[in-house]
Design an enzyme around this catalytic site. Structure first.
Site, PDB file in Angstrom:
ATOM      1  N   ASP A 258     -15.016  -2.794  -7.691  1.00 58.14           N
ATOM      2  CA  ASP A 258     -14.109  -3.417  -8.704  1.00 58.14           C
ATOM      3  C   ASP A 258     -12.780  -3.794  -8.150  1.00 58.14           C
ATOM      4  O   ASP A 258     -12.768  -3.659  -7.160  1.00 58.14           O
ATOM      5  CB  ASP A 258     -13.778  -2.022  -9.668  1.00 58.14           C
ATOM      6  CG  ASP A 258     -13.726  -3.005 -11.051  1.00 58.14           C
ATOM      7  OD1 ASP A 258     -12.990  -3.500 -11.504  1.00 58.14           O
ATOM      8  OD2 ASP A 258     -12.873  -1.455 -11.905  1.00 58.14           O
TER       9      ASP A 258
HETATM   10  C1  BGC Z   1     -12.623  -3.678 -14.623  1.00 63.00           C
HETATM   11  C2  BGC Z   1     -14.250  -4.488 -14.319  1.00 63.00           C
HETATM   12  C3  BGC Z   1     -13.941  -6.057 -14.729  1.00 63.00           C
HETATM   13  C4  BGC Z   1     -12.963  -6.735 -13.473  1.00 63.00           C
HETATM   14  C5  BGC Z   1     -12.116  -7.327 -12.759  1.00 63.00           C
HETATM   15  C6  BGC Z   1     -11.034  -4.788 -13.079  1.00 63.00           C
HETATM   16  O1  BGC Z   1     -10.309  -4.243 -13.891  1.00 63.00           O
HETATM   17  O2  BGC Z   1     -12.054  -2.083 -14.088  1.00 63.00           O
HETATM   18  O3  BGC Z   1     -14.400  -3.990 -15.697  1.00 63.00           O
HETATM   19  O4  BGC Z   1     -15.010  -6.348 -14.280  1.00 63.00           O
HETATM   20  O5  BGC Z   1     -11.098  -6.236 -13.774  1.00 63.00           O
HETATM   21  O6  BGC Z   1     -11.810  -8.693 -14.393  1.00 63.00           O
END
Ligand code: BGC
Length: 715
Positions: A258
């Site tokens: 993530d």
């Molecule tokens: C989230 C993800 C997301 C990523 C990219 C993170 O804060 O947990 O689900 O895909 O950001 O934006």
């Protein structure tokens, strides 16, 4: 990983071979360039990273290609509910679907497939070839601020819907992720959260959702969570990545972190293949890990050449298997059709919780109707965070809310421009409809008292980065509902929430509708349900507890601690999540998993059960009422070889005309009848104990209509 139909999609074996050949021809510079994604400029990352070339559309992640080998750049965009734009691209809007929990309430994989296809087409038309979709974490806690983005509390339901959503995206030639692997089930201090669980129970719950969805959809990538699981960060959790995902399940795609969730360069040795959004790692850990540091470790001999090749091949393999290197002409994007998918998802996701005959409202009514609260004159709310989609025309309103920590700046009440008030006026042209903002209970009561019917809209803002402190409605809305109900017995409540709420006023209102975050056509769908233009068919994908004392964790560990505090949550309920917990504890919830009313009635009959290696069940569903409608009969296991055990084994959405019957057959996935016997959660088998198994066909997890016993062989 057979391609799902994208242009140029190919079988797994040929994708493997092409990946091997391409990787062999690469320089180490090219190899390393594939291992990090750089985030575009938005509200958080305000300085453009020079690694993103001019002209590339800004989005959540950019990975350069290797043009001399025909390998395109990867352009990554969020998420499951549409193509997002949190400030990346001036003026770019997209179809905003209802929340994931609303799709969950539809119990309809066909709809999930259409929604996925819509997201895939809109992603591809912008040049995005990786969609950060497939949120499949189970709703373990009704306070989790991200439950709205996910699908349900049940592994089978979540997997069935996530798989079809991913299949829809990948059929457009766009790689989909599945996320957040695993147990990212609370948001409180999520970067410091250690989720503790029995490994075998994990296999039978959250991991089973991932396992089934991965089997059914072969997503090109798996995104790890922010949290730790049993002491190790998800991004560097070798038990889960090497042991379970790449080992036990033989997953051939790549594992990305993530954004800001790579715990160190050593994560590469624990199975992580790509560091995502590395500017956030600099914010979180003061380091980029998979650039200079990983290269140094490689130069020092701490990262074997085979591992570097494996990381690269996994990425290439998914690109070739899904066909992102062979895009032909861009797909037609029919925004009117996409809007219809958003309408239909909202319709099928709305759940009628209570109806003492107040609904549907008669379309010819000349009644005086008070519409109260919930910003219903403007639009409908949407969940907050990386999944929030800016709809065509933009948000109707953005009300800044704020909060502590780095997520506070983006915590807003976004209103999508589909006003329930305006839509009700369209469908009830003879009615006299007035609006009160629901600001002051006494003022709302004054209007309710002079009207024939009062409809109160109540909203709750759920957001990535925050858990709810409790199950109540914010902003004093419970008091408004109480005052309105006291002033007018003909009160209807429409909830627009991302999570279950308690309803202290439940006995004093005539009808309750749960509309979740219903997307860009939400106001229309709500009005259609209230007036009977659409017969409600949604079923709760999560249990609504009577209070937090009924849940596994009445006190949520870490709640109220400041940003950065370490938190340990013992998910001691293990695999007994949601309705399974309520069955085990013999508790009666406020509203059960699977529950939802209709304007017609359904009956079940002629149950036949056949048990051998698994259980196959046939029964008949009949619409016994006066209106056409859709039912969602559910098949449950209630006991296994003498042990009480509640498991959803199957479900099917069935549309029936009045008086019409349909025979339904469901066969259980054997893993839902079994226990996982490996103590480490990796090695081990699904074991079915020999004995008698009891199944039930029900209208919800607490309303079982037909039951039968069948013997099963042990295995
Ligand atoms: C989230 C993800 C997301 C990523 C990219 C993170 O804060 O947990 O689900 O895909 O950001 O934006």
């Amino acid at each position: 990983m057979a391609g799902e139909g994208g242009d140029g999609a190919m079988t797994g074996s040929s994708a493997d071979e092409r990946a091997r050949v391409a990787e062999e021809q690469m320089t180490d510079d090219e190899r390393f360039s594939l291992l990090v994604s750089v985030m575009g400029v938005n509200d958080v990352v305000t300085v453009r990273d020079e690694r993103i070339p001019e002209g590339v559309p800004m989005s959540a992640g950019y990975v350069p290609g290797v043009p001399r080998l025909g390998i395109p750049a990867l352009l990554m965009s969020d998420a499951s509910l549409g193509v997002t734009n949190p400030g990346y691209r001036e003026g770019d809007t997209a179809t905003a679907l209802p929340a994931g929990i609303a799709l969950g309430a539809s119990f309809n994989p066909v709809l999930a497939r259409q929604a996925g296809g819509m997201v895939g087409r809109e992603a591809r038309s912008r040049g995005f070839n990786v969609q950060l979709a497939g949120g499949v974490n189970l709703a373990r806690d009704p306070r989790n601020g991200r439950n709205f983005e996910y699908l349900s509390e049940d592994p089978l339901l979540s997997a069935a819907l996530a798989a079809e959503s991913i299949n829809g995206i990948q059929a457009e030639g766009v790689i989909s992720t599945i996320k957040h692997y695993s147990l990212n089930c609370n948001e409180t201090n999520r970067h410091w959260l250690d989720a503790i669980i029995d490994p075998a129970a994990h296999r039978e719950s959250d991991l089973l959702a991932f396992e089934i969805a991965i089997e059914r959809a072969q997503p090109g990538s798996v995104m790890t969570g922010y949290n730790k699981i049993n002491g190790d960060y998800a991004g560097g959790n070798s038990v889960l990545i090497q042991g379970v995902l790449k080992g036990a399940w033989d997953y051939p795609g790549w594992v990305m972190s993530d954004w800001g969730g790579t715990p160190g360069w050593q994560a590469a040795l624990q199975g992580l293949d790509q560091e995502s959004g590395l500017q956030l790692d600099v914010m979180m850990w003061q380091a980029e890990w998979f650039t200079a540091r990983l290269r140094q470790a490689y130069a020092d001999g701490d990262v074997p050449k085979e591992r570097l090749s494996d990381m690269v091949r996994r990425i290439l393999r998914s690109m070739f298997a899904i066909g992102v290197d062979a895009w032909g002409t861009l797909p037609e994007v029919d925004m009117a059709r996409h809007h219809q998918i958003a309408v239909e998802t909202a319709r099928q996701g709305i759940v009628l919780l209570k109806n003492d005959g107040a609904l549907p409202l008669a379309t010819g009514t000349a009644a005086r109707i008070a519409v109260i609260g919930g910003h219903a004159q403007i639009g409908v709310p949407t969940g907050c965070g990386s999944s929030a989609v800016v709809p065509p025309g933009g948000f109707a309103e953005v009300i800044k809310v704020g909060g502590p920590g780095i997520m506070g700046v983006g915590r807003n009440l976004y209103l999508l421009p589909s006003s329930p008030l305006a839509e009700l006026r369209k469908l009830l042209p003879a009615a006299q409809i007035e609006f009160d903002p629901g600001m002051n209970p006494a003022e709302s009561a004054l209007m309710a008292a002079r009207c024939d019917i009062a409809i109160v809209f109540a909203v709750k803002l759920d957001s990535e980065g925050f858990d709810d402190p409790d199950l109540s409605l914010p902003w004093g809305q419970d008091a408004v509902i109480e005052a309105v109900a006291a002033a007018n017995p003909e009160t209807v409540v429409v909830l627009e929430t991302g999570n279950p709420v308690v309803m202290p006023w439940r006995d004093r209102v005539r009808a309750i509708v749960e509309a979740w975050y219903p997307g860009q056509a939400g106001g229309q769908a709500i009005a259609e349900i209230l007036t009977g233009a659409v017969n409600p068919s949604g079923r709760l994908p999560v249990t609504f507890p009577a209070d937090l004392a009924q849940t596994p964790r009445p006190d949520l560990p870490g709640l109220g601690t400041p940003w950065g505090a370490a938190v340990t949550i013992g998910y001691t309920e293990g695999a007994e999540v949601g309705y399974r917990w309520f069955a085990q504890q013999h508790q009666q919830p406020l509203y059960a998993f699977g529950y939802g009313l209709s304007y017609t009635t359904f009956d079940y009959s002629d149950l036949q059960v056949h048990g051998s290696d698994t259980i196959t069940t046939t029964f008949t569903v009949t619409n016994t009422g006066q209106r056409a409608g859709a039912d969602v009969p559910q098949l449950y296991l209630t006991s296994a070889a003498g042990e009480e055990r509640m498991r959803l084994l199957g479900f099917q959405r069935v549309e029936l005309q009045p008086g019409q019957s349909r025979q339904v057959t469901m066969t259980a996935d054997r893993r839902l009848l079994a226990r996982f016997d490996g103590r480490d959660g990796i090695t081990g088998n699904w074991r079915i104990a020999e004995g008698t198994y009891r199944i039930a066909v029900g209208k919800s997890a607490h309303h079982l209509v037909l039951t039968a016993d069948t013997p099963l062989r042990g295995s």
